[in-house]
Design a protein around this motif. Sequence first.
Motif, mmCIF file in Angstrom:
data_model
loop_
_atom_site.group_PDB
_atom_site.id
_atom_site.type_symbol
_atom_site.label_atom_id
_atom_site.label_comp_id
_atom_site.label_asym_id
_atom_site.label_seq_id
_atom_site.Cartn_x
_atom_site.Cartn_y
_atom_site.Cartn_z
ATOM 1 N N VAL A 51 10.364 7.565 -5.462
ATOM 2 C CA VAL A 51 10.064 8.061 -4.118
ATOM 3 C C VAL A 51 8.635 7.651 -3.783
ATOM 4 C CG1 VAL A 51 9.365 10.355 -4.928
ATOM 5 C CG2 VAL A 51 10.086 10.052 -2.566
ATOM 6 N N LEU A 52 8.483 7.011 -2.614
ATOM 7 C CA LEU A 52 7.240 6.353 -2.236
ATOM 8 C C LEU A 52 6.494 7.141 -1.163
ATOM 9 C CD1 LEU A 52 8.775 2.775 -1.981
ATOM 10 C CD2 LEU A 52 7.318 3.612 -3.818
ATOM 11 N N TYR B 198 6.475 6.487 7.070
ATOM 12 C CA TYR B 198 5.174 7.054 7.429
ATOM 13 C C TYR B 198 5.286 8.388 8.171
ATOM 14 C CZ TYR B 198 4.070 2.168 6.469
ATOM 15 O OH TYR B 198 3.992 0.922 5.897
ATOM 16 N N GLU B 199 6.460 9.008 8.146
ATOM 17 C CA GLU B 199 6.559 10.368 8.661
ATOM 18 C C GLU B 199 5.805 11.294 7.706
ATOM 19 O OE1 GLU B 199 9.992 13.597 10.083
ATOM 20 O OE2 GLU B 199 10.518 11.487 9.733
ATOM 21 N N GLY C 3 9.814 6.057 1.927
ATOM 22 C CA GLY C 3 11.139 5.651 1.501
ATOM 23 C C GLY C 3 11.394 5.852 0.021
ATOM 24 N N ILE C 4 12.601 5.476 -0.400
ATOM 25 C CA ILE C 4 13.010 5.550 -1.799
ATOM 26 C C ILE C 4 13.451 4.158 -2.234
ATOM 27 C CG2 ILE C 4 14.688 6.499 -3.441
ATOM 28 C CD1 ILE C 4 14.701 9.041 -1.706
ATOM 29 N N TRP D 133 0.842 -1.194 0.000
ATOM 30 C CA TRP D 133 0.000 0.000 0.000
ATOM 31 C C TRP D 133 0.875 1.241 0.000
ATOM 32 C CZ3 TRP D 133 -4.748 -0.667 -1.320
ATOM 33 C CH2 TRP D 133 -5.736 0.277 -1.040
ATOM 34 N N ASN D 134 0.251 2.403 0.179
ATOM 35 C CA ASN D 134 0.929 3.659 0.468
ATOM 36 C C ASN D 134 1.640 4.297 -0.695
ATOM 37 O OD1 ASN D 134 3.122 5.550 1.968
ATOM 38 N ND2 ASN D 134 1.334 5.230 3.256
#
Length: 788
Positions: free
Chosen positions: A531-532, A565-566, A540-541, A512-513
């Motif tokens: 970039v995720l 998740y920041e 993250g990357i 997900w995300n």
Amino acid sequence: MQTASRAAARATRSRTATAPIPSASPGTTSRVARFAVLVAVVALLAAACSSGDDDGLSNPDPESLLTIPSTVADEQPIVETVVPEEPPELVWAPLYEPGVGGRVTDIAIDPNDPEHLVASGDMLGIAVSFDGGVSWETASGLASGEASTITFDPTDPSRLWVGTMSGPFTSTDGGLTWEERRGGMPPFEELYYIAPIEAVLVDPADGNHLFAFGGSHREWENQADPLWGAVWESTDAGGTWTQVGQVAGGENIVSAAFAAGDPSVMLASVLDRGVWRSDDRGRTWTEASSGLPHDNVRQLAAHPADPNRFWVALGEGPEADPRLAGGVWTTTDGGATWQDSSTGLTSQRDADANLTAQFHALEVAPSDPDVLYTSDVAWGMNAVFRSGDGGATWDRVLNDDNAPEVPYWTAANAESIAIDPTDADRVTTANAEFILLSDDGGGTWVDRSSAPARGGWVGRGWSGLVATRVAFDPTNGDDAYLLGFDGANLIRSTDDLETWDRPLVDPIGDAWNGSYDISFGGSTGDTIAVVLGQAGLFNGIAYTHDGGATWSHAVGAASGLPERYEWFEGDFAVQAIDRDGRRMLAAIGGQLHVSADGGASWSTGALDGVRDLATTPGRIEEVWATADDGTYHSSDGGTTWEPVAGGVTEGERITVTDDVVYVTRWRRDDGDNGVFRYDMATGAWDRILDDDFAFQVAVDPTDPEHLLVAANDHPFHDEILSAGVYRSTDCGETWDLLTEGLTMLRVAAIAFDPDDPGRVVAGTFGQGFWVIEGVTPDAVADGDTAAG
């Protein structure tokens, strides 16, 4: 408006009973034929389902989709030969990426034709299927994409109603086109929703007599104070409405139903306020929740013959350690008292709402009211349940053990359920990714939103992905990438847009995300960085140095990046900038990050407020950036930066050619928005498109004067204001609109295919990705003209 070409395509499909074929211009027959070969057998499987074949609903072997039996192909031709005209007609068609990819808020089945399905979505509008979900076509005419409960008019099977965040809409062609019906309600608001409608109920004795209920079971947020809880009545088929009541002092109505045989009596469930009853056609309301364990009532279902019998599905209880579980409760006295009807349902309790049993969907079979279906949507407990005794006991009929293989996450939960009005064993479920169908009471299921093919997946025509980027690998013409929220944490095709896979799920350990941006680098093009994240959450990357065969993932303090998740308020972007693929730049929430080892480790760079990044083609050490306070240029790979005189502040996206920089400025409050062009030779800036919603520029690789602009709006207000796609063939001197066939005009991403420049892929903000063929500089677009 429905075009003649789209109507003809539907007629052809109806006559030949073949697989779904994307709407296409006359010059696109070859791609249509390749797509038809991939999915034609799906239609044949559907025919087997309807004939009663025991294996009809099993998922097909992927290889079976690649070959059509010769006898079938001879009897039912897939594509008729079309002689292209000049210039070709420019018409957008769905790209057929897999899965729905967005939350389906409701499914309705035509009581006179069980193959006719209509589905709505929380941002993805409405789609229609006339073949039991084998293929879908997106609808047009909605003011925005946020749709909710669908109702077939019991007095007129050709008419449907839907509640949307923009008010009530109606259709008289099976759901393909919709018209606004909100006379008497407040006019559209530019900045927010004013009269959201959850559902429209039709008096079974008089199709002109309607009730509409103010709410959204999707719980859409709003910047102002819309008319939640309003009860509206119309006696002229929706021509005019009068507010006749208000439930629970103006709270969100999430479902409503008539008492069987008596439309003067109705019940409504109100978010976190329980159940309410009216005995005077919605004028006054009293709470009817006695016996319920808590007030989080998500769905209300009425017995089709007994006016005193109703059921409700409850979500998780209020904040506590642990919370109360949800379940199903029933009343036999019209809501005066309620009794637990949850035997056999999951009942887990936890302080975390996501881990507490919660039931959002509930339906009773019209042909057999002893049969009901519901679903637990709590994390790790996803399941669909069936009752054959009026809700006294329940059996699990769908979980991860018997769910069909799907391309995204789990298929085992249901946010919405529909039961064939004539067959209690034929049930359709939908969630945030998939539409599933069972014709044996839940014993077996088939995916009605995707089909496996060539080891990957192909969609069925309706996507709800919220796009962020679309990109073609510059060194491998068959590879393309789709980026967006939710399940689109990278969707990849390695066979020229025909089938799709998701390469990052295992490497990042997250199905997900979403994803924000992608970049290609290295001397052979084998370096790819992604970039995720989504909606400000960083994930993250991901990076590869072997063309995507293997991937690594950098996130958190150990790699010099923010934690997983920041949340950040600014944008995310990534750029690979040197020929050996080792140096990369990333913008994360406005802060520049730099990697010198191919993405494994990162340090903070020397530019703040950065929003987007791009390099000059052929001079990749020359980097450009948009930032909060202007436009910047670096000639040393992003080590040092110089402001560009007169540069655009708060630029959204940046696109760079050999000698020109394009920057979009999107929806800033000062109104100085649009597309800005910077000439590297003269140092001059010009605004070439004055439009608040201009979001991204794409430049034709064969002709730098041929430009496309994706214009994007966001939800949260009554009407989509963006125009979709602009096109210029004279470097922005004049513009027209390229929107024929495009049923969602929030467009957030666009790219020319460098190996086939006449082909363009666009990503919408809520209705997935679309493709158009033949967009050459001399092709004439059939669209409105816009001033530059």
